[in-house]
Design an enzyme around this catalytic site. Sequence first.
Site, mmCIF file in Angstrom:
data_model
loop_
_atom_site.group_PDB
_atom_site.id
_atom_site.type_symbol
_atom_site.label_atom_id
_atom_site.label_comp_id
_atom_site.label_asym_id
_atom_site.label_seq_id
_atom_site.Cartn_x
_atom_site.Cartn_y
_atom_site.Cartn_z
ATOM 1 N N LYS A 51 -10.051 -11.886 -34.663
ATOM 2 C CA LYS A 51 -11.379 -11.322 -34.381
ATOM 3 C C LYS A 51 -11.618 -10.062 -35.220
ATOM 4 O O LYS A 51 -12.701 -9.866 -35.774
ATOM 5 C CB LYS A 51 -11.518 -11.005 -32.884
ATOM 6 C CG LYS A 51 -11.622 -12.254 -32.023
ATOM 7 C CD LYS A 51 -11.543 -11.926 -30.527
ATOM 8 C CE LYS A 51 -11.399 -13.212 -29.730
ATOM 9 N NZ LYS A 51 -11.143 -12.970 -28.299
ATOM 10 N N GLN A 95 -10.111 -9.020 -23.729
ATOM 11 C CA GLN A 95 -9.214 -10.111 -24.124
ATOM 12 C C GLN A 95 -8.483 -10.624 -22.885
ATOM 13 O O GLN A 95 -7.743 -9.880 -22.244
ATOM 14 C CB GLN A 95 -8.212 -9.610 -25.185
ATOM 15 C CG GLN A 95 -7.354 -10.707 -25.777
ATOM 16 C CD GLN A 95 -8.170 -11.749 -26.570
ATOM 17 O OE1 GLN A 95 -9.047 -11.391 -27.350
ATOM 18 N NE2 GLN A 95 -7.891 -13.022 -26.341
ATOM 19 N N ASP A 118 -19.068 -11.000 -25.084
ATOM 20 C CA ASP A 118 -18.444 -12.255 -24.665
ATOM 21 C C ASP A 118 -19.441 -13.177 -23.965
ATOM 22 O O ASP A 118 -19.236 -14.387 -23.914
ATOM 23 C CB ASP A 118 -17.328 -11.950 -23.640
ATOM 24 C CG ASP A 118 -15.951 -11.880 -24.279
ATOM 25 O OD1 ASP A 118 -15.745 -12.532 -25.312
ATOM 26 O OD2 ASP A 118 -15.086 -11.186 -23.720
#
Length: 281
Positions: A51, A95, A118
């Site tokens: 990422k 995460q 997200d």
Amino acid sequence: MNKIIDGKQFAQELNTNLKISINQLEGKRKPKLVILQVGDNPASNKYIKNKLNACAKVGIIGELKKFEEEISQKKLENEIIKIIDDNEVDGIIVQLPLPKHIEEQLIIDLIPAGKDADGFNPQTLGNVMLNNSKIFPATPYGILKLLEWKKIDLIGANVVIVGRSNIVGKPLANMLINKSATVTICNTKTKNLKDICKEADILISAAGVANLITKEFVNNNMTIIDVGANFVDGKYCGDVDFDNVLEEVKHITPVPGGVGPMTIACLLQNTFTLYKEKENL
Ligand code: NAP
């Protein structure tokens, strides 16, 4: 006809276009994404590295905030609030998985919709369901983009999703319904999974079970999207018995090189959308 839907290629195209848009932000600050990690899970380390690399390639400032495994819920929440309050931060992602002593949903709920890169916050998910969102959970977003890229008709399509998680199956089903698809969502209690799958125009497997989808589950007109990310004998694979299914279907995404790169590309798209909203662009 090439049956394989090349998610890596399309993700690169999206990233190239995003880089051009970010380069055009002359005199303005760059978008910024913060990744929150608790502990040192090796798989998470790998995903985070991917990422951050992707951020760097398009010109998004990517920053990792890593907390020790033993951090308390309260301390973690306080640290996250500081990051939320930072005006230069456009998007925040958590995460997963978090350590067992941390209440995951409370942490996800803490990220406000305006910084929810997200797309997991309940408000974002509600807006997705209402067909009123500019932010989407990254994996379903990537899947929709792949299907649209390949001009696979969703209107009236019979779509079967294997998996009902909050991050893949449920939001994806809502997004497909909003595109006028007819959607069936399956789980471990579903009866006759094979027969249900076999009827699909589009079969999306997000079970996390290697070789779940064999050639007995498919038909010749089917498009398969393989979301699974599994390791078998050290080899990365999806949920589909790819080698035996390939000849039997119309389109299929590979693993690796299918949904994975699209998820990251869509995370970057979400970050840029949040940035533009914040900057009134
Ligand atoms: P999850 O939370 O574990 O959910 C899995 C879902 O699949 C559950 O709803 C489960 O049913 C269902 N399921 C599992 N085995 C099944 C079976 N044999 N028959 C029918 N349904 C079954 O997983 P997730 O977070 O949604 O992720 C799913 C997979 O996608 C994982 O391999 C994950 O690593 C991968 N993934 C990949 C990406 C990417 O970018 N490539 C992104 C996200 C996830 P129950 O609800 O009944 O337990």
